[in-house]
Design a protein around this motif. Sequence first.
Motif, PDB file in Angstrom:
ATOM      1  N   ILE A 234       3.754  19.530 -10.158  1.00  0.00           N
ATOM      2  CA  ILE A 234       2.772  20.711  -9.951  1.00  0.00           C
ATOM      3  C   ILE A 234       2.308  21.403 -11.206  1.00  0.00           C
ATOM      4  O   ILE A 234       1.327  21.712 -11.539  1.00  0.00           O
ATOM      5  N   LEU A 235       3.523  21.636 -11.979  1.00  0.00           N
ATOM      6  CA  LEU A 235       3.072  22.564 -13.370  1.00  0.00           C
ATOM      7  C   LEU A 235       2.222  21.664 -14.189  1.00  0.00           C
ATOM      8  O   LEU A 235       1.406  22.040 -14.771  1.00  0.00           O
ATOM      9  N   THR A 236       2.335  20.259 -14.295  1.00  0.00           N
ATOM     10  CA  THR A 236       1.645  19.421 -15.131  1.00  0.00           C
ATOM     11  C   THR A 236       0.246  19.490 -14.578  1.00  0.00           C
ATOM     12  O   THR A 236      -0.841  19.438 -15.492  1.00  0.00           O
ATOM     13  N   LYS A 237      -0.060  19.465 -13.057  1.00  0.00           N
ATOM     14  CA  LYS A 237      -1.082  19.406 -12.654  1.00  0.00           C
ATOM     15  C   LYS A 237      -2.123  20.911 -13.038  1.00  0.00           C
ATOM     16  O   LYS A 237      -3.353  20.956 -13.104  1.00  0.00           O
ATOM     17  N   VAL A 238      -1.256  21.862 -13.001  1.00  0.00           N
ATOM     18  CA  VAL A 238      -1.937  23.439 -13.325  1.00  0.00           C
ATOM     19  C   VAL A 238      -2.449  23.236 -14.497  1.00  0.00           C
ATOM     20  O   VAL A 238      -3.413  24.062 -14.878  1.00  0.00           O
ATOM     21  N   PHE A 239      -1.806  22.782 -15.767  1.00  0.00           N
ATOM     22  CA  PHE A 239      -1.982  22.851 -17.015  1.00  0.00           C
ATOM     23  C   PHE A 239      -3.124  21.646 -17.301  1.00  0.00           C
ATOM     24  O   PHE A 239      -3.720  21.884 -18.523  1.00  0.00           O
TER      25      PHE A 239
END
Length: 297
Positions: A234-239
């Motif tokens: 999820i964090l990867t997708k956010v950034f």
Amino acid sequence: MMTTKKKIVFIANPISGFGTSARLNHIIDKNLSSDLFEYELYFTKRPGHAREIAAQAVLENIPIIVAVGGDGTINEVAYPLLGSSSTLGVIPRGSGNGLARHLGIPLNSAKAICTLNKAQEIKIDTCMLGDNFFINVAGIGFDGQVSKTFSQQKNRGFLIYAKCILTQFTNFKPILLEIKGKNISREGKYFVVAAANSSQYGNNAHIAPAASINDGFFDLVLMKPFPLISLPQILTKVFLGKLNTSRFVEIFPSKKVSIKLPQHFPVHLDGDYKPDLLNFDISINASSLRVLVPAQR
């Protein structure tokens, strides 16, 4: 032939990192065209002071009013400008600078001031959450709780904010709420409910990758609870600006939604914590604010 110089009022948050008014005066003098503009600089002295200064500048028909600070300072300065002939300028000096990043305003103060010399004016949408104004992003749920925790810290900055995120992640329990709008009807538990007028919180953390700030809609972002093992993804997708592809996320372009909570819960508006709220509407005010952005080449 003499040309009339435009007046600019700069309103600076004293914790924006300049230290003294003399230092900021020097940067403005060096980078703002003295042929085009004459300016006044004010430092705020208390919460809400930026709004008071901006309101007075609007009454005096100052054509350009510049917020020097983070998204919270921009929020205060912008509100009195709604529907007026005054135009907002932005010198980003916050921890995240979400609005400035979305608008393409340089994060370097000298460069941001230089852009005022050849800036173009656009109209952008603004939003209301109940009786509360916001421009960038409002959040209920996890990010609202983080904002509340961050507001209680003695020091500021990205590292402190990151620490608050990690601390709250292990303790936060998803909230039960009811959401109704023209194209949405949901009831359930959510980790994050965000109303995004622009695409990101700041620091290139994109909560609503496809959001436009002048399309007459805000993006309502619903993030369902997810297992800890999914956090890195999820964090990867956010950034990477791909959160909309997550199976835990739904995004609805909206003009107005109503939200009901079974208990009071913290909310943030442009990153600033507001006292816990219960039931409220979120709505768009299309093309309500004039803003200066870098001129297109």
